[in-house]
Design a protein around this motif. Structure first.
Motif, PDB file in Angstrom:
ATOM      1  N   GLU A 127       0.589  -1.236   0.035  1.00 15.50           N
ATOM      2  CA  GLU A 127      -0.111   0.030  -0.164  1.00 15.50           C
ATOM      3  C   GLU A 127       0.983   1.207   0.067  1.00 15.50           C
ATOM      4  OE1 GLU A 127      -3.505   2.086   2.670  1.00 15.50           O
ATOM      5  OE2 GLU A 127      -2.236   0.529   3.671  1.00 15.50           O
ATOM      6  N   ASN A 128       0.466   2.311  -0.873  1.00 17.03           N
ATOM      7  CA  ASN A 128       1.420   3.494  -0.803  1.00 17.03           C
ATOM      8  C   ASN A 128       0.755   4.463   0.160  1.00 17.03           C
ATOM      9  OD1 ASN A 128       2.344   6.221  -1.830  1.00 17.03           O
ATOM     10  ND2 ASN A 128       3.038   4.601  -3.387  1.00 17.03           N
ATOM     11  N   ILE A 129       2.030   4.671   1.243  1.00 19.37           N
ATOM     12  CA  ILE A 129       1.927   5.663   2.191  1.00 19.37           C
ATOM     13  C   ILE A 129       3.152   6.560   2.216  1.00 19.37           C
ATOM     14  CG2 ILE A 129       1.780   5.870   4.853  1.00 19.37           C
ATOM     15  CD1 ILE A 129       0.820   2.971   4.913  1.00 19.37           C
ATOM     16  N   GLU A 130       2.771   7.788   2.140  1.00 21.58           N
ATOM     17  CA  GLU A 130       3.647   8.892   1.900  1.00 21.58           C
ATOM     18  C   GLU A 130       4.696   8.585   0.763  1.00 21.58           C
ATOM     19  OE1 GLU A 130       3.970  11.678   3.611  1.00 21.58           O
ATOM     20  OE2 GLU A 130       2.708  11.345   5.274  1.00 21.58           O
ATOM     21  N   GLY A 131       4.178   8.027  -0.361  1.00 19.52           N
ATOM     22  CA  GLY A 131       4.972   7.867  -1.475  1.00 19.52           C
ATOM     23  C   GLY A 131       5.715   6.750  -1.280  1.00 19.52           C
ATOM     24  N   ILE A 132       5.760   5.664  -0.306  1.00 20.15           N
ATOM     25  CA  ILE A 132       6.469   4.567   0.038  1.00 20.15           C
ATOM     26  C   ILE A 132       5.540   3.357  -0.157  1.00 20.15           C
ATOM     27  CG2 ILE A 132       7.633   3.426   1.615  1.00 20.15           C
ATOM     28  CD1 ILE A 132       8.164   6.332   2.903  1.00 20.15           C
ATOM     29  N   ASN A 133       5.972   2.410  -0.922  1.00 21.98           N
ATOM     30  CA  ASN A 133       5.382   1.245  -1.060  1.00 21.98           C
ATOM     31  C   ASN A 133       5.383   0.324   0.301  1.00 21.98           C
ATOM     32  OD1 ASN A 133       4.116   1.454  -3.476  1.00 21.98           O
ATOM     33  ND2 ASN A 133       6.294   1.114  -4.364  1.00 21.98           N
ATOM     34  N   GLN A 160      12.150   9.661   0.084  1.00 21.13           N
ATOM     35  CA  GLN A 160      11.230  10.630   0.523  1.00 21.13           C
ATOM     36  C   GLN A 160      11.285  11.357   1.875  1.00 21.13           C
ATOM     37  OE1 GLN A 160      11.035   7.299  -0.042  1.00 21.13           O
ATOM     38  NE2 GLN A 160       9.404   6.986  -1.529  1.00 21.13           N
ATOM     39  N   GLU A 161      10.905  12.435   2.249  1.00 16.97           N
ATOM     40  CA  GLU A 161      11.227  13.417   3.251  1.00 16.97           C
ATOM     41  C   GLU A 161      10.922  12.459   4.515  1.00 16.97           C
ATOM     42  OE1 GLU A 161       9.396  17.034   3.109  1.00 16.97           O
ATOM     43  OE2 GLU A 161      10.644  17.482   1.130  1.00 16.97           O
ATOM     44  N   LYS A 162       9.846  11.643   4.608  1.00 23.69           N
ATOM     45  CA  LYS A 162       9.366  10.996   5.806  1.00 23.69           C
ATOM     46  C   LYS A 162       9.786   9.452   5.535  1.00 23.69           C
ATOM     47  CE  LYS A 162       5.941  14.113   7.279  1.00 23.69           C
ATOM     48  NZ  LYS A 162       4.506  14.378   7.783  1.00 23.69           N
ATOM     49  N   THR A 163       9.407   8.775   6.475  1.00 23.79           N
ATOM     50  CA  THR A 163       9.584   7.254   6.280  1.00 23.79           C
ATOM     51  C   THR A 163       8.265   6.425   7.076  1.00 23.79           C
ATOM     52  OG1 THR A 163      11.258   5.558   6.673  1.00 23.79           O
ATOM     53  CG2 THR A 163      10.925   6.950   8.580  1.00 23.79           C
TER      54      THR A 163
END
Length: 366
Positions: free
Chosen positions: A44-50, A291-294
């Motif tokens: 699932e994509n969260i904050e541009g992270i899979n 990405q800026e967050k993780t």
């Protein structure tokens, strides 16, 4: 309308079977009790992270045919699985290799490392290992066992290592090279864009019904198709006639962290007994994210009970004998194909699931 195949479960096994049947002009209906496709490989994509919603999934295989097969549906990156272990704040490389031995004992040559392990094995004086603890010590000595195996394994299985059967650790990868690559397989990587994209492509043009529990609508669903591909729990299919097969389950706690790099690695195992989770996954590192967050996930093993998601079959003698009885019943079902980890009560890696479904496809459409 009568379908050629009703496929119960939109995970890897069900989706590949549906794709192959559809390719041959067969009319398929895929159902899944969850609200998404992909089963446990769902991302699932969260904050541009899979985000790997059900634990870390790293694709690896030695089989060229299987590698070529998955590459039809996604481009794979060059991710190499190199987990690290955190033991009360001390960091060690996994699998056990020269970096691990250097950190443990200060040794710098393979000869010194072998000598150290042999000394510990000899002083433990175990001739025939009777449990997991004795098996592990007889393979790698006491230091590695105490720091990197004992706590993690006891959390994973919810039992003392002295109570666990020795076969769980038949062999432990021990390398006398400075190689942190966990798998020896020739092909390895993560699909760019996540696993859900692969399942999307497999199920393209195929009817899918989510939030649909096979057992709630069993009689009408059984009549809706000529044949059924069943990927759920085999004991549930037969109404637990011989009893309930046992599993270990997992709970995932996922959160967004306001930092671009939380732990510096995709997977960190916590090998002490006191930390309640077994590992933390930092998903962005699977795809070298900037990405800026993780997003991180803590993984907590737990005892399985009905209603929980079953993850690891407990393949001890009692459960394997029970499974054999269910397998006999399954073999008598002429309209039902049983496949995947739950229907065959096996812990499969992804490449093994793909190998098994392609074998079933070959037999079904020969």
């Amino acid at each position: 309308m009568l379908y050629d195949y009703l496929i119960v479960g939109a995970g890897l096994f069900g989706s590949i079977f549906a794709y192959e049947a559809n390719k041959r002009g067969k009319k398929c209906l895929v159902i899944d009790k969850r609200d998404h496709i992909g089963g446990n490989v769902y991302t699932e994509n969260i904050e541009g992270i899979n985000v790997h919603k059900y634990g870390a999934h790293i694709f690896h295989t030695n089989n060229q045919e299987i590698w070529n097969y998955v590459n039809q549906f996604a481009e794979f990156n060059r991710y190499t699985n190199s987990p690290v272990a955190n033991y009360y704040g001390e960091i060690y490389n996994l699998p056990f290799n020269m970096n691990t031995f250097n950190k443990l004992w200060g040794v710098t040559t393979p000869e010194e490392a072998k000598q150290k392990i042999n000394e510990q094995k000899e002083s433990a004086n175990i001739s025939v290992p009777n449990n997991l603890e004795e098996q592990a010590i007889s393979l790698v000595g006491t230091d590695i066992y105490e720091k990197l195996i004992k706590g993690y394994t006891e959390k994973q299985w919810g039992r003392s290592a002295k109570e666990l059967p020795s076969f769980i650790i038949k062999r432990l990868p021990v390398r006398f090279t400075y190689d942190n690559n966990y798998f020896n397989d020739r092909f390895q990587g993560i699909p760019v864009g996540g696993y859900t994209g692969i399942i999307d492509k497999l199920l393209e043009g195929i009817e899918v019904q989510l939030n649909t529990d096979f057992f709630t609508h069993r009689s009408e669903l059984m009549k809706s198709a000529n044949k059924i591909v069943y990927t759920g729990m085999i004991d549930q299919y037969f109404d637990y006639e011989y009893g309930t097969l046992e599993y270990r389950s997992l709970e995932f706690k996922t959160r967004v962290e306001d930092t671009d790099n939380y732990q510096g690695n995709a997977v960190v195992n916590y090998t002490d007994r006191e930390t309640p989770y077994t590992r933390i996954i930092e998903h962005k590192h699977f795809e070298f994210g900037t990405q800026e967050k993780t997003v991180i996930t803590e993984e907590y093993p737990k005892e399985w009970k009905q209603g929980d998601e079953p993850y690891y079959p407990i393949n001890d003698e009692k459960n394997n004998l029970m499974y054999k009885k269910y397998k006999k019943l399954a073999d008598q079902e002429t309209r039902v194909i049983f496949g995947g980890r739950l229907a065959t009560y096996k812990y499969y890696d992804m490449h093994q699931v793909i190998g098994s479904v392609l074998q079933v496809v070959k037999q079904e459409f020969q």
